[in-house]
Write a protein that holds these residues in place. Structure first.
Motif, PDB file in Angstrom:
ATOM      1  N   LEU A  16       0.806  -1.303  -0.116  1.00 19.17           N
ATOM      2  CA  LEU A  16      -0.111  -0.060   0.086  1.00 19.17           C
ATOM      3  C   LEU A  16       0.780   1.304   0.095  1.00 19.17           C
ATOM      4  O   LEU A  16       0.601   2.061  -0.918  1.00 19.17           O
ATOM      5  CB  LEU A  16      -0.993  -0.057   1.116  1.00 19.17           C
ATOM      6  CG  LEU A  16      -1.699   1.411   1.585  1.00 19.17           C
ATOM      7  CD1 LEU A  16      -2.707   1.612   0.074  1.00 19.17           C
ATOM      8  CD2 LEU A  16      -2.526   1.167   2.388  1.00 19.17           C
ATOM      9  N   GLN A  17       1.808   1.309   0.922  1.00 18.10           N
ATOM     10  CA  GLN A  17       2.959   2.456   0.998  1.00 18.10           C
ATOM     11  C   GLN A  17       3.531   2.491  -0.420  1.00 18.10           C
ATOM     12  O   GLN A  17       3.738   3.712  -0.970  1.00 18.10           O
ATOM     13  CB  GLN A  17       3.884   2.287   1.975  1.00 18.10           C
ATOM     14  CG  GLN A  17       4.627   3.528   2.502  1.00 18.10           C
ATOM     15  CD  GLN A  17       5.484   3.467   3.514  1.00 18.10           C
ATOM     16  OE1 GLN A  17       5.629   2.124   4.216  1.00 18.10           O
ATOM     17  NE2 GLN A  17       5.983   4.311   4.010  1.00 18.10           N
ATOM     18  N   LYS A  18       3.997   1.512  -1.086  1.00 15.94           N
ATOM     19  CA  LYS A  18       4.710   1.430  -2.280  1.00 15.94           C
ATOM     20  C   LYS A  18       3.822   2.069  -3.400  1.00 15.94           C
ATOM     21  O   LYS A  18       4.198   2.923  -4.058  1.00 15.94           O
ATOM     22  CB  LYS A  18       5.185   0.085  -2.590  1.00 15.94           C
ATOM     23  CG  LYS A  18       6.061   0.171  -3.962  1.00 15.94           C
ATOM     24  CD  LYS A  18       6.504  -1.274  -4.227  1.00 15.94           C
ATOM     25  CE  LYS A  18       7.228  -1.391  -5.478  1.00 15.94           C
ATOM     26  NZ  LYS A  18       7.602  -2.652  -5.830  1.00 15.94           N
ATOM     27  N   ALA A  19       2.483   1.589  -3.390  1.00 19.47           N
ATOM     28  CA  ALA A  19       1.305   2.002  -4.653  1.00 19.47           C
ATOM     29  C   ALA A  19       1.232   3.708  -4.304  1.00 19.47           C
ATOM     30  O   ALA A  19       1.082   4.157  -5.496  1.00 19.47           O
ATOM     31  CB  ALA A  19       0.223   1.299  -4.457  1.00 19.47           C
ATOM     32  N   SER A  68       0.896  -3.573  12.666  1.00 19.64           N
ATOM     33  CA  SER A  68       0.725  -2.091  12.411  1.00 19.64           C
ATOM     34  C   SER A  68       1.962  -1.494  11.863  1.00 19.64           C
ATOM     35  O   SER A  68       3.042  -1.596  12.663  1.00 19.64           O
ATOM     36  CB  SER A  68       0.027  -1.507  13.637  1.00 19.64           C
ATOM     37  OG  SER A  68      -0.017  -0.022  13.308  1.00 19.64           O
ATOM     38  N   ARG A  69       1.783  -0.467  11.024  1.00 22.75           N
ATOM     39  CA  ARG A  69       2.753   0.289  10.516  1.00 22.75           C
ATOM     40  C   ARG A  69       2.275   1.592  10.392  1.00 22.75           C
ATOM     41  O   ARG A  69       1.215   1.985   9.920  1.00 22.75           O
ATOM     42  CB  ARG A  69       3.281  -0.147   9.227  1.00 22.75           C
ATOM     43  CG  ARG A  69       3.832  -1.644   9.189  1.00 22.75           C
ATOM     44  CD  ARG A  69       5.050  -1.776   8.562  1.00 22.75           C
ATOM     45  NE  ARG A  69       5.526  -3.128   8.485  1.00 22.75           N
ATOM     46  CZ  ARG A  69       5.806  -4.050   7.546  1.00 22.75           C
ATOM     47  NH1 ARG A  69       5.306  -3.889   6.395  1.00 22.75           N
ATOM     48  NH2 ARG A  69       6.188  -5.235   7.724  1.00 22.75           N
ATOM     49  N   PRO A  70       3.336   2.717  10.304  1.00 25.69           N
ATOM     50  CA  PRO A  70       2.812   4.214  10.279  1.00 25.69           C
ATOM     51  C   PRO A  70       2.526   4.489   8.850  1.00 25.69           C
ATOM     52  O   PRO A  70       3.286   5.330   8.048  1.00 25.69           O
ATOM     53  CB  PRO A  70       3.824   4.982  10.549  1.00 25.69           C
ATOM     54  CG  PRO A  70       5.184   4.122  10.521  1.00 25.69           C
ATOM     55  CD  PRO A  70       4.842   2.599  10.533  1.00 25.69           C
ATOM     56  N   VAL A  71       1.644   3.874   8.300  1.00 22.47           N
ATOM     57  CA  VAL A  71       1.315   3.871   6.663  1.00 22.47           C
ATOM     58  C   VAL A  71      -0.049   4.725   6.869  1.00 22.47           C
ATOM     59  O   VAL A  71      -0.838   4.504   7.363  1.00 22.47           O
ATOM     60  CB  VAL A  71       1.101   2.761   6.059  1.00 22.47           C
ATOM     61  CG1 VAL A  71       0.600   2.761   4.634  1.00 22.47           C
ATOM     62  CG2 VAL A  71       2.274   1.795   5.986  1.00 22.47           C
ATOM     63  N   CYS A  72      -0.198   5.803   6.272  1.00 22.24           N
ATOM     64  CA  CYS A  72      -1.290   6.958   6.177  1.00 22.24           C
ATOM     65  C   CYS A  72      -1.764   7.018   7.404  1.00 22.24           C
ATOM     66  O   CYS A  72      -2.906   6.918   7.726  1.00 22.24           O
ATOM     67  CB  CYS A  72      -2.332   5.764   5.228  1.00 22.24           C
ATOM     68  SG  CYS A  72      -1.991   5.125   3.676  1.00 22.24           S
ATOM     69  N   ASP A  73      -1.075   7.615   8.201  1.00 19.64           N
ATOM     70  CA  ASP A  73      -1.292   8.149   9.498  1.00 19.64           C
ATOM     71  C   ASP A  73      -1.915   7.071  10.577  1.00 19.64           C
ATOM     72  O   ASP A  73      -2.957   7.304  10.961  1.00 19.64           O
ATOM     73  CB  ASP A  73      -2.203   9.124   9.590  1.00 19.64           C
ATOM     74  CG  ASP A  73      -1.517  10.582   8.697  1.00 19.64           C
ATOM     75  OD1 ASP A  73      -0.459  10.560   8.845  1.00 19.64           O
ATOM     76  OD2 ASP A  73      -2.412  11.189   8.015  1.00 19.64           O
ATOM     77  N   THR A  74      -1.322   5.900  10.424  1.00 20.26           N
ATOM     78  CA  THR A  74      -1.993   5.014  11.312  1.00 20.26           C
ATOM     79  C   THR A  74      -3.036   4.641  11.111  1.00 20.26           C
ATOM     80  O   THR A  74      -3.911   4.082  12.267  1.00 20.26           O
ATOM     81  CB  THR A  74      -1.384   5.135  12.852  1.00 20.26           C
ATOM     82  OG1 THR A  74      -2.111   6.459  13.169  1.00 20.26           O
ATOM     83  CG2 THR A  74       0.123   5.500  13.025  1.00 20.26           C
TER      84      THR A  74
END
Length: 139
Positions: free
Chosen positions: A84-87, A123-129
Motif C-alpha cells: 500500500l505504501q509503495k503504491a 501495524s505500521r505508520p502507513v497513512c497516519d496509522t
C-alpha cells in the motif's frame, strides 16, 4: 422555367432530408455483432430489448483495495501495508484513498486473526496509522 426549377428545389429541400434520415435509420437497424456461432446476432432499432450495460471500469483505488485484501488473506498484513505504501508513493493520486484502504486492511486483519492484539502486531505508520484505526473499529 424559373418557377419549375424553384418548385423542384423546394421539393428536393423537403424530400432529401427525409430520404437521408430514413436511409440512415435503415442502415443501422441491422447491426451484426461478432459471433462465433454461424448465426449472426442482429440488433434491430425497433426491438424493445435493452442490452445489459457493460460493467463499468473499476476505480484504481478499488482495484488496489481488493488486491491488497487478497494479499492480506494469503500472506500477512505487513506485506499488504508495505505494498500500500509503495503504491501510494508510485501513484500519488491514490494517496487520498490511502486511509480508507488501510482501515479496510485493519478490519480484515482482525477478521483473519480473530483478535485485535494479533492484528495490531502488524501495524505500521502507513497513512497516519489508519491501519490501527481499522483494527480498533473492528473490535
Amino acid at each position: 422555367m424559373n418557377s419549375a426549377a424553384r418548385r423542384i428545389g423546394r421539393t428536393l429541400a423537403l424530400v432529401l432530408p427525409v430520404v437521408l434520415v430514413l436511409s440512415g435509420t435503415l442502415a443501422v437497424t441491422r447491426v451484426p455483432w461478432a459471433s462465433t456461432a454461424t448465426d449472426s446476432q442482429v440488433l434491430t432499432a425497433s426491438s424493445g430489448k435493452v442490452a445489459a450495460k457493460a460493467a463499468a471500469p473499476r476505480a484504481p483505488q478499488d482495484v488496489l483495495r481488493d488486491r491488497l485484501l487478497v494479499e492480506l488473506q494469503e500472506k500477512d498484513p505487513g506485506i499488504a501495508l508495505t505494498h500500500l505504501q509503495k503504491a501510494t508513493t508510485e501513484r500519488p493520486s491514490l494517496a487520498k484513498h490511502c486511509m480508507s484502504i488501510a482501515q479496510a486492511l485493519g478490519r480484515a486483519a482482525v477478521n483473519k486473526y480473530g483478535a485485535a492484539h494479533r492484528a495490531q502486531a502488524f501495524s505500521r505508520p502507513v497513512c497516519d496509522t489508519s491501519f490501527a484505526t481499522g483494527v480498533a473499529d473492528a473490535q
